[in-house]
Design an enzyme around this catalytic site. Sequence first.
Site, short mmCIF file in Angstrom:
data_model
loop_
_atom_site.label_atom_id
_atom_site.label_comp_id
_atom_site.label_asym_id
_atom_site.label_seq_id
_atom_site.Cartn_x
_atom_site.Cartn_y
_atom_site.Cartn_z
N TYR A 23 -8.84 27.25 15.93
CA TYR A 23 -8.74 26.58 17.23
C TYR A 23 -9.59 25.32 17.34
O TYR A 23 -9.62 24.68 18.38
CB TYR A 23 -9.11 27.56 18.36
CG TYR A 23 -8.26 28.81 18.35
CD1 TYR A 23 -6.88 28.72 18.59
CD2 TYR A 23 -8.80 30.06 18.09
CE1 TYR A 23 -6.08 29.86 18.56
CE2 TYR A 23 -8.02 31.20 18.06
CZ TYR A 23 -6.67 31.09 18.30
OH TYR A 23 -5.88 32.21 18.27
N ASN A 74 -1.99 27.46 29.41
CA ASN A 74 -2.16 28.06 28.09
C ASN A 74 -2.42 29.54 28.34
O ASN A 74 -3.55 29.93 28.64
CB ASN A 74 -3.32 27.42 27.33
CG ASN A 74 -3.43 28.00 25.92
OD1 ASN A 74 -2.84 29.04 25.61
ND2 ASN A 74 -4.18 27.32 25.06
N ASP A 87 7.10 36.59 35.75
CA ASP A 87 7.67 36.75 37.10
C ASP A 87 7.02 35.81 38.09
O ASP A 87 7.70 35.20 38.92
CB ASP A 87 7.50 38.20 37.58
CG ASP A 87 8.40 39.17 36.82
OD1 ASP A 87 9.37 38.71 36.18
OD2 ASP A 87 8.13 40.39 36.86
N HIS A 100 -0.01 25.28 23.86
CA HIS A 100 -0.80 26.04 22.88
C HIS A 100 -1.49 25.04 21.97
O HIS A 100 -0.86 24.08 21.49
CB HIS A 100 0.08 26.97 22.04
CG HIS A 100 0.74 28.03 22.86
ND1 HIS A 100 0.08 29.17 23.25
CD2 HIS A 100 1.98 28.09 23.41
CE1 HIS A 100 0.90 29.90 23.99
NE2 HIS A 100 2.06 29.27 24.10
N ILE A 101 -2.76 25.28 21.71
CA ILE A 101 -3.53 24.39 20.84
C ILE A 101 -2.99 24.44 19.41
O ILE A 101 -2.81 23.41 18.76
CB ILE A 101 -5.02 24.81 20.90
CG1 ILE A 101 -5.56 24.54 22.31
CG2 ILE A 101 -5.84 24.09 19.83
CD1 ILE A 101 -6.88 25.22 22.59
N SER A 102 -2.73 25.66 18.96
CA SER A 102 -2.22 25.83 17.59
C SER A 102 -0.68 25.81 17.62
O SER A 102 -0.07 25.95 18.68
CB SER A 102 -2.71 27.17 17.03
OG SER A 102 -2.23 28.24 17.84
O1 CA2 Z 1 -3.13 28.03 20.27
C1 CA2 Z 1 -3.34 28.45 21.42
O2 CA2 Z 1 -3.68 27.72 22.34
C2 CA2 Z 1 -3.14 29.95 21.71
O3 CA2 Z 1 -2.58 30.11 23.01
C3 CA2 Z 1 -4.51 30.60 21.66
C4 CA2 Z 1 -4.44 32.12 21.78
C5 CA2 Z 1 -3.49 32.71 20.76
O4 CA2 Z 1 -3.32 34.10 21.03
C6 CA2 Z 1 -2.14 32.05 20.83
O5 CA2 Z 1 -1.35 32.55 19.76
C7 CA2 Z 1 -2.22 30.56 20.69
C8 CA2 Z 1 -5.79 32.76 21.53
C9 CA2 Z 1 -6.89 32.21 22.34
C10 CA2 Z 1 -8.15 32.83 21.84
O6 CA2 Z 1 -9.11 31.83 21.79
C11 CA2 Z 1 -10.17 32.04 21.00
C12 CA2 Z 1 -11.00 30.95 20.84
C13 CA2 Z 1 -12.08 31.07 20.05
C14 CA2 Z 1 -12.36 32.29 19.42
C15 CA2 Z 1 -11.55 33.38 19.62
C16 CA2 Z 1 -10.43 33.25 20.42
#
Ligand code: CA2
Length: 145
Positions: A23, A74, A87, A100-102
């Site tokens: 991330y 997000n 909903d 989404h960041i990724s």
């Molecule tokens: O890429 C994204 O923005 C996501 O929404 C981030 C979610 C992930 O489940 C999605 O697949 C993609 C996870 C967010 C968790 O963020 C963390 C940040 C740092 C350390 C651990 C988790």
Amino acid sequence: MKRVMILNGPNLNLLGVREPHIYGTTTLAEIKDACERAAAARGLTIAFHQSNHEGELVDLIQSARESADAIVINPAGYSFTSIAMVDAIKAFDGTVLEVHISNIHARDELHRHSKISHAATGVICGLGPYGYVAALHALAEMKNG
Ligand code: CA2
């Protein structure tokens, strides 16, 4: 002036602190700053929130019916599970951009299929933290955004 609610789901408060290989090193506070700068430049007003609680996110989405013209969301981990958020989003009349960041499509099976996308107007993923700023620029350009 277009009002945008920016919503961040669970664990995004840990951005920049844990798992930087997935991330990145940008914190959520830095993303908020970038959003505030982009909003000011584009004549938007923003309300920026993060919650680890599904019900609180549903409450915020419902409150956007009165307080916002568009939502940038997000949903993080709730992307893959939350029918309640789908909903609530369906009951919102304005534009909803999912960020989404990724690149979730390049990830493992568990992180690939967002339920929220079904209710979103558009989806941005894989642009890193810039995805939030891109969403604001898109809203500024969209006639009915
Ligand atoms: O890429 C994204 O923005 C996501 O929404 C981030 C979610 C992930 O489940 C999605 O697949 C993609 C996870 C967010 C968790 O963020 C963390 C940040 C740092 C350390 C651990 C988790």
